[in-house]
Write an enzyme that holds these catalytic residues in place. Sequence first.
Site, mmCIF file in Angstrom:
data_model
loop_
_atom_site.group_PDB
_atom_site.id
_atom_site.type_symbol
_atom_site.label_atom_id
_atom_site.label_comp_id
_atom_site.label_asym_id
_atom_site.label_seq_id
_atom_site.Cartn_x
_atom_site.Cartn_y
_atom_site.Cartn_z
ATOM 1 N N HIS A 199 -4.636 1.874 7.184
ATOM 2 C CA HIS A 199 -3.258 2.381 7.282
ATOM 3 C C HIS A 199 -3.027 3.504 6.258
ATOM 4 O O HIS A 199 -2.488 4.559 6.594
ATOM 5 C CB HIS A 199 -2.291 1.208 7.058
ATOM 6 C CG HIS A 199 -0.835 1.563 7.068
ATOM 7 N ND1 HIS A 199 0.055 1.044 7.984
ATOM 8 C CD2 HIS A 199 -0.098 2.361 6.248
ATOM 9 C CE1 HIS A 199 1.270 1.534 7.742
ATOM 10 N NE2 HIS A 199 1.208 2.329 6.688
ATOM 11 N N GLU A 200 -3.458 3.271 5.014
ATOM 12 C CA GLU A 200 -3.205 4.268 3.955
ATOM 13 C C GLU A 200 -4.073 5.511 4.143
ATOM 14 O O GLU A 200 -3.614 6.634 3.906
ATOM 15 C CB GLU A 200 -3.431 3.659 2.571
ATOM 16 C CG GLU A 200 -2.548 2.457 2.233
ATOM 17 C CD GLU A 200 -1.074 2.634 2.573
ATOM 18 O OE1 GLU A 200 -0.577 3.773 2.546
ATOM 19 O OE2 GLU A 200 -0.422 1.630 2.897
ATOM 20 N N GLY A 239 0.839 -1.191 0.000
ATOM 21 C CA GLY A 239 0.000 0.000 0.000
ATOM 22 C C GLY A 239 0.873 1.240 0.000
ATOM 23 O O GLY A 239 2.027 1.202 0.449
ATOM 24 N N LEU A 275 6.499 1.750 4.433
ATOM 25 C CA LEU A 275 7.642 2.107 3.589
ATOM 26 C C LEU A 275 8.309 3.395 4.072
ATOM 27 O O LEU A 275 9.469 3.640 3.759
ATOM 28 C CB LEU A 275 7.193 2.253 2.132
ATOM 29 C CG LEU A 275 6.713 0.950 1.459
ATOM 30 C CD1 LEU A 275 6.196 1.224 0.056
ATOM 31 C CD2 LEU A 275 7.814 -0.091 1.429
HETATM 32 NI NI NI Z 1 2.576 3.382 5.585
#
Ligand code: NI
Length: 157
Positions: free
Chosen positions: A135-136, A45, A94
């Site tokens: 989360h995104e 994601g 990330l």
């Molecule tokens: Ni993230």
Amino acid sequence: MVKDILVYPDPFLARKAAPVAKVDDRVRDLVRDMFETMYESDGIGLAATQVGVGKRVIVVDVSPVEEAAAPLALVNPEIVGREGGLVLGVEGCLSLPGVQGDVPRQETVVVRGLDRHGEPVQIRAGGILSRALQHEIDHLDGVLFIDRISSSVASAK
Ligand code: NI
């Protein structure tokens, strides 16, 4: 085009992203770049915020975890329904390389938004897709997963 991913504590990651007024070719280019960037980093994601774009756009592809899943791009995503309780699950990001933590998330969510053609879509998601979407969408509000757990729980891999 693969873009650079902002890494914590870049202050841009704490910014709230603005709604997209019109889903045009620029937004579609952004979506394409975001998919390329996510796949390049083996992510599941990515939010536009993470590539330094303050627009409410996310991409998700949980097929490395759930084989049957399809890539999903959402513009102006919004959680409009929550079902079940909170469940703990391990997350990484990330923008937080090497960090993992157990994060409580809603078990099932209903998410509404626009696809890359500007058409309204609604998704009812459980499991890893529910977690990834929450989360995104958090990223678009300037929230990182470490903000949702006590710092003592987060640990380096
Ligand atoms: Ni993230």
